[in-house]
Design a protein around this motif. Structure first.
Motif, short mmCIF file in Angstrom:
data_model
loop_
_atom_site.label_atom_id
_atom_site.label_comp_id
_atom_site.label_asym_id
_atom_site.label_seq_id
_atom_site.Cartn_x
_atom_site.Cartn_y
_atom_site.Cartn_z
N LEU A 153 0.98 -1.26 0.20
CA LEU A 153 -0.02 0.15 -0.09
C LEU A 153 0.85 1.23 -0.11
N TRP A 154 0.43 2.14 -0.81
CA TRP A 154 1.09 3.59 -0.78
C TRP A 154 -0.09 4.46 -0.51
N MET A 155 0.02 5.47 0.28
CA MET A 155 -0.97 6.49 0.42
C MET A 155 -0.34 7.74 -0.45
N GLU A 156 -0.99 8.30 -1.34
CA GLU A 156 -0.61 9.43 -2.10
C GLU A 156 -1.07 10.68 -1.53
N LEU A 157 0.06 11.59 -1.20
CA LEU A 157 -0.61 12.65 -0.21
C LEU A 157 -0.04 13.97 -0.99
N GLY A 158 -1.13 14.85 -1.17
CA GLY A 158 -0.62 16.13 -1.82
C GLY A 158 -0.24 17.31 -0.79
N LEU A 159 0.98 17.48 -1.29
CA LEU A 159 1.68 18.69 -0.20
C LEU A 159 1.59 20.01 -1.29
N GLN A 160 2.38 19.77 -2.30
CA GLN A 160 2.26 21.13 -3.44
C GLN A 160 3.36 21.82 -2.82
N SER A 161 2.91 22.62 -1.86
CA SER A 161 4.00 23.52 -1.41
C SER A 161 4.12 23.46 -0.03
N HIS A 162 5.33 23.75 0.59
CA HIS A 162 5.57 23.80 2.08
C HIS A 162 5.31 25.33 2.75
N LYS A 163 4.86 26.18 1.82
CA LYS A 163 4.39 27.24 2.46
C LYS A 163 3.13 27.80 2.46
N LYS A 190 3.02 2.17 9.90
CA LYS A 190 4.15 1.75 8.82
C LYS A 190 3.24 1.70 7.63
N ILE A 191 2.80 2.74 7.37
CA ILE A 191 1.96 2.87 5.97
C ILE A 191 2.96 3.97 5.04
N LYS A 192 3.37 3.57 3.91
CA LYS A 192 4.16 4.32 2.83
C LYS A 192 3.57 5.66 2.59
N VAL A 193 4.18 6.87 2.50
CA VAL A 193 3.66 7.95 1.97
C VAL A 193 4.39 8.41 0.94
N CYS A 194 3.48 8.59 -0.22
CA CYS A 194 4.22 9.23 -1.36
C CYS A 194 3.63 10.76 -1.56
#
Ligand code: SF4
Length: 323
Positions: A153-163, A190-194
């Motif tokens: 399992l991969w969880m795909e997590l939008g950040l886009q910007s750190h600001k 223990k879940i992988k984050v992309c």
């Protein structure tokens, strides 16, 4: 007398970063293709749960996979997607990729049904679930932990910007701090984050590209998707672009920014994507983004030209990418 060793063979460009396809080959012993599944779930940034209007760049239509037609069941989408890939490649197993919308934005029993149906197909080797930092409450995390015990399992997590000011400007409707908490909560289980990032967002400078890599480095992130900014039709970004209030990077600038980012990125992070592109019919600009191969070539050329690799500016040798 000093003997200098002859120069070794130069690394292939895809070995200048930790390419995800190589890691998959190591883990599964074969190439595994993604099939995009559309759950029909919406997004808290569109339906008003959190905000309305969505991210300024969001054009859900650009994410629809070839297997998707409105109303098709998960099973039918899997079957159609597998048949399509198999007309082109000899392959046995697939990742089910839940890309568009926010795929944890529903009651847990609904989510359970979707992911159980998917895993019931014996050709599925893993799940890639796209979601937002604000849609990962304790019950959802419990479900994801259970899925993580059953599959890759991969969880795909939008950040886009750190600001946060940039996130506000693109109407992201969450903060960098929320992303940080979500990534840590997933990692505790223990879940992988992309992480998904966009380089060249309005309000970001070249120095921000490097700071964004530094922000990612201090988090438990195992994978990354790096994107150029694309203006799609019928988005808020299209209006801003036509009014001349935002500027887009040219290909050379993006390739350079991408290389800067990779040079400052931890070498253990798997690079899952280096560009964003959509169909010509819905792309307003930049024109170069339509040609994925040309974008990849420009990035690879820049890596070669600079003799750069992922993590180089953090002091890592290139062999850190293969360990
Ligand atoms: S969070 Fe994702 S689906 Fe929701 S508006 Fe933004 S880009 Fe679109």
């Amino acid at each position: 007398m000093t003997l200098s060793s002859p120069p070794g063979p130069s690394p292939k460009t895809s070995e200048r970063y930790r390419a995800f396809h190589r890691e998959v080959q190591k883990t599964f012993g074969e190439r595994i293709f993604r099939i995009t599944i559309n759950t029909g779930l919406t997004c808290p940034n569109i339906d008003g749960t959190r905000a309305k209007g969505g991210c300024t760049f969001c054009q859900d239509a650009s994410y629809l996979g070839l297997s998707f037609q409105e109303g098709l069941s998960v099973e039918k989408q899997l079957q159609t997607g597998m048949e399509y890939v198999r007309t082109r490649h000899q392959t046995g197993r697939f990742f089910a990729y839940f890309q568009n919308g926010t795929n944890t934005h529903a009651p847990v029993p609904v989510l359970k049904k979707i992911y159980n149906q998917t895993l019931a197909n014996s050709n599925i080797a893993g799940l890639m679930i796209g979601t937002r930092a604000d849609c990962l409450g304790p019950e959802v995390l419990d479900l994801l932990e259970e899925l993580n015990g059953r599959t890759y399992l991969w969880m795909e997590l939008g950040l886009q910007s750190h600001k946060n000011d940039v996130l506000k400007r693109i109407n992201r409707a969450h903060t960098a701090g929320e992303f940080e908490s979500a990534a840590k909560n997933l990692d505790k289980r223990k879940i992988k984050v992309c992480a998904h990032v966009i380089l060249g967002l309005p309000g970001e400078t070249p120095a921000d590209t490097i700071d964004k890599a530094r922000f990612i480095n201090q988090l438990p992130v195992a994978g990354i998707k790096i994107h150029n900014l694309v203006v799609f039709k019928k988005t808020a970004l299209e209006k801003q672009y036509r009014e001349g209030t935002i500027a887009l990077q040219d290909l050379k600038t993006y390739a350079s920014a991408c290389t800067d980012f990779l040079e400052h990125l931890r070498p253990d992070i798997m690079v899952q994507r280096l560009n964003a592109h959509g169909p010509r019919e819905i792309t307003v600009a930049p024109d170069w983004s339509i040609n994925k191969m040309a974008t990849m070539n420009a990035i690879h050329d820049e890596l070669e030209k600079r003799d750069a690799w992922q993590g180089k500016k953090l002091g890592y040798e290139i062999n850190a990418l293969t360990s």
